[in-house]
Write an enzyme that holds these catalytic residues in place. Structure first.
Site, PDB file in Angstrom:
ATOM      1  N   ASP A 166      -7.552  -2.056 -18.525  1.00 29.77           N
ATOM      2  CA  ASP A 166      -6.497  -1.320 -19.216  1.00 29.77           C
ATOM      3  C   ASP A 166      -6.115  -1.976 -20.544  1.00 29.77           C
ATOM      4  OD1 ASP A 166      -6.308   0.684 -17.383  1.00 29.77           O
ATOM      5  OD2 ASP A 166      -4.357   0.116 -16.586  1.00 29.77           O
ATOM      6  N   PHE A 167      -5.816  -3.262 -20.485  1.00 34.89           N
ATOM      7  CA  PHE A 167      -5.216  -3.902 -21.645  1.00 34.89           C
ATOM      8  C   PHE A 167      -6.207  -4.637 -22.542  1.00 34.89           C
ATOM      9  CE2 PHE A 167      -1.721  -3.502 -18.553  1.00 34.89           C
ATOM     10  CZ  PHE A 167      -0.922  -2.656 -19.302  1.00 34.89           C
TER      11      PHE A 167
END
Length: 379
Positions: A166-167
């Site tokens: 995700d990040f």
């Protein structure tokens, strides 16, 4: 004396279509380095007035503003297009085909604003068999090959929450793509589409792990290089003494001189018994005691701090990159630990006034819970 200038992205206008996690993180990075970020939220009952509206689930909202716009409606799309005429970046968090289904294809948007940078962030590859499927961080991590290398040796593959896909592989790589496109635009004067997917993003992050599996550095099952140990009080210590000279400092600090043997260390058959000795020894003292024992040494052995400890003792959170002459914006103590979130329309109408001089009632009006154009003759 340094001549400190404005943040590097000051003056860059970003429109972020509302999403969760990866795309908002990219927007947060841009905002922290000076960009002006406007989030486009779905229409809700009674925005733009005094009705109490709760913040959305998105917590990555620092320095951002919001407006509620129904981009599924003709009038809402017209407003979005009017905004995009004079902005630099559009952040698209949707699955492949969603913008196209809304008559907001990149081809169309680049026709109305050739300088626009359209950053499209997806989980799976756009051209693969999973392209149309739903997924989360763990799914993208799994397909990248990296998940197979994470976790304890005697357990199942285990992801580090949703940090990697995700990040790191998603939001961070997307921000990198935007910066590359902004840089290229200084030469060409043209915008472009930036495509980023989390499978390739996290796979790229794992380049060394992929190459190292064919060397003695990582040609072994997961969980056998760095690890954590429990202390007497229930705390944990992180152990990363990979090289011989660091390993020597580790066993010296543990009071296990009999393990200070290079041949023994290189004998993988001895590792299980050695790890058991480490486990038993770490349980003899508290985490604080081990922290003191290894403080100032090159044993690569550190305490595992939890977020509450950090909040109580070291409240400062810093930006990931410091530019000496054009630094990003400081994160104050309150912003470091608490996100107030962002309500739809939080600060957005004011930002539109700063950008274009628009005002609700004159240039904008509220229709079915969202802003639409009223009489925008020029920007």
């Amino acid at each position: 004396m340094l001549n400190v200038r404005n943040p590097p992205l000051e003056g860059v206008r970003v429109v972020e279509l509302a999403g969760l996690a990866p795309a908002p993180f990219a927007g947060l990075l841009l905002a922290d380095y000076g960009a002006s970020v406007l989030r486009i939220d779905r229409p809700l009952p009674h925005p733009h007035d005094k009705w109490p509206i709760q913040p959305t689930a998105d917590l990555l909202t620092r320095r951002k503003c919001s407006v509620a716009v129904d981009i599924k409606s003709t009038d809402g799309r017209a407003l979005l297009e009017a905004i995009l005429l004079e902005v630099d970046v559009l952040l698209d968090p949707f699955r492949p085909g969603v913008l196209e289904s809304l008559s907001l294809s990149p081809h169309h948007l680049l026709e109305i604003n050739p300088r626009l940078i359209i950053a499209r962030l997806t989980g799976f590859r756009r051209d693969g068999p999973y392209a149309a499927m739903a997924g989360h961080d763990i799914n993208y991590l799994a397909l990248s090959g990296i998940l197979s290398q994470l976790g304890r040796a005697d357990g199942l593959p285990y992801p580090p929450a949703n940090l990697l896909a995700d990040f790191a592989g998603g939001g961070l790589m997307c921000a990198l793509g935007i910066l590359l496109a902004l840089f290229e635009r200084t030469a060409s004067g043209k915008g472009q589409v930036v495509e980023n997917n989390m499978v390739d993003g996290v796979g790229y992050l794992g380049s060394m792990m992929r190459y190292a599996k064919n060397t003695s550095l990582w040609d072994r099952p997961r969980g056998r290089i760095c690890w954590t140990e429990a202390a007497l009080d229930g705390g944990y210590m992180a152990v990363g003494a990979l090289e011989p000279h660091f390993f020597r400092r580790l066993v010296q600090g543990l009071g296990l001189p009999e393990l200070d043997n290079l041949e023994l260390r290189e004998d993988r058959a001895s590792w299980p018994a050695m790890r058991e000795q480490f486990r038993i020894r770490f349980l003899e003292r508290t985490r604080h005691e081990w922290e003191k024992a290894f403080d100032g040494t090159d044993a690569c052995c550190t305490p595992v701090l939890d977020q509450q400890e950090l909040e109580n003792t070291d409240k400062e959170q810093r930006l990931p990159v410091s530019l000496r002459c054009s630094p990003g914006l400081l994160i104050d103590e309150k912003q470091s630990w608490i996100s107030a979130g962002l309500v739809p329309d939080g600060g957005g109408p004011n930002l539109l006034h700063q950008w274009f001089g628009w005002k609700i009632g004159r240039d904008l009006q509220i229709t079915r819970g969202g802003l639409v154009k009223s009489n925008i003759a020029k920007l």
